[in-house]
Design a protein around this motif. Structure first.
Motif, short mmCIF file in Angstrom:
data_model
loop_
_atom_site.label_atom_id
_atom_site.label_comp_id
_atom_site.label_asym_id
_atom_site.label_seq_id
_atom_site.Cartn_x
_atom_site.Cartn_y
_atom_site.Cartn_z
N GLN A 24 52.55 27.97 24.58
CA GLN A 24 51.89 26.72 24.94
C GLN A 24 52.85 25.55 24.87
OE1 GLN A 24 48.60 26.24 22.26
NE2 GLN A 24 47.31 27.73 23.33
N ASP A 25 53.68 25.52 23.84
CA ASP A 25 54.62 24.40 23.67
C ASP A 25 55.66 24.35 24.77
OD1 ASP A 25 53.26 23.68 21.41
OD2 ASP A 25 54.76 24.46 20.01
N VAL B 196 56.90 26.55 14.21
CA VAL B 196 55.71 26.11 14.95
C VAL B 196 54.80 25.29 14.04
CG1 VAL B 196 53.58 26.91 16.06
CG2 VAL B 196 55.77 27.94 16.65
N LEU B 197 54.59 25.76 12.82
CA LEU B 197 53.73 25.05 11.89
C LEU B 197 54.26 23.65 11.60
CD1 LEU B 197 51.32 25.04 9.89
CD2 LEU B 197 52.90 25.95 8.19
N VAL B 198 55.55 23.54 11.33
CA VAL B 198 56.14 22.24 11.03
C VAL B 198 56.06 21.32 12.24
CG1 VAL B 198 58.33 21.09 10.49
CG2 VAL B 198 57.63 23.09 9.19
N SER B 199 56.35 21.87 13.44
CA SER B 199 56.29 21.03 14.64
C SER B 199 54.87 20.56 14.93
CB SER B 199 56.86 21.77 15.84
OG SER B 199 56.00 22.82 16.22
N ARG B 200 53.88 21.42 14.68
CA ARG B 200 52.49 21.01 14.92
C ARG B 200 52.02 19.99 13.89
NH1 ARG B 200 49.47 24.66 18.67
NH2 ARG B 200 51.16 25.18 20.08
N LEU B 201 52.53 20.08 12.67
CA LEU B 201 52.15 19.09 11.66
C LEU B 201 52.83 17.75 11.89
CD1 LEU B 201 52.13 21.27 8.42
CD2 LEU B 201 50.16 20.39 9.67
N PRO C 46 51.39 16.22 16.15
CA PRO C 46 50.09 16.78 16.58
C PRO C 46 49.82 16.46 18.05
CG PRO C 46 49.75 14.87 15.20
CD PRO C 46 51.23 15.15 15.18
N ALA C 47 49.04 17.31 18.67
CA ALA C 47 48.68 17.11 20.08
C ALA C 47 47.82 15.88 20.22
CB ALA C 47 47.95 18.33 20.61
#
Length: 98
Positions: A24-25, A59-64, A67-68
């Motif tokens: 998705q990213d 992925v977790l760090v980038s999403r935190l 955020p979208a």
């Protein structure tokens, strides 16, 4: 196509959703990444799992951290009794000016 907003960790068709999230990213089919993990899994299982969960940590760090963004919802149009005719004419004027 149906937009699925289920948490990737709660879906039954993913293993923590790491490949799905990376797909998705970066905008590619996550199946390609899943296939890339198959061959090394047989020859280097410990390193493959370490790489997979390391990618999950990224992925977790980038999403935190990033955020979208949620798109604002559209406001309902005003009816004619609530001044909708006036707002519609202003909207038409703005559209013609652009």
């Amino acid at each position: 196509m149906q937009n699925e907003t289920t948490n990737l960790f709660r879906r039954r068709d993913t293993f923590f959703g790491i490949c799905e999230a990376v797909g998705q990213d970066f905008g590619f089919n996550p199946l390609y990444l899943r296939l890339a993990f198959i061959a090394p899994l047989f020859f280097f299982p410990v390193q493959s799992f370490a790489a997979y969960f390391g990618l999950g940590l990224v992925v977790l760090v980038s999403r935190l951290l990033f955020p979208a963004r949620v798109a604002p919802t559209a406001t309902p149009a005003l009816s004619m009794t609530e001044g909708g005719a006036q707002s519609a004419s202003k909207a038409d004027e703005l559209a013609l000016a652009a």
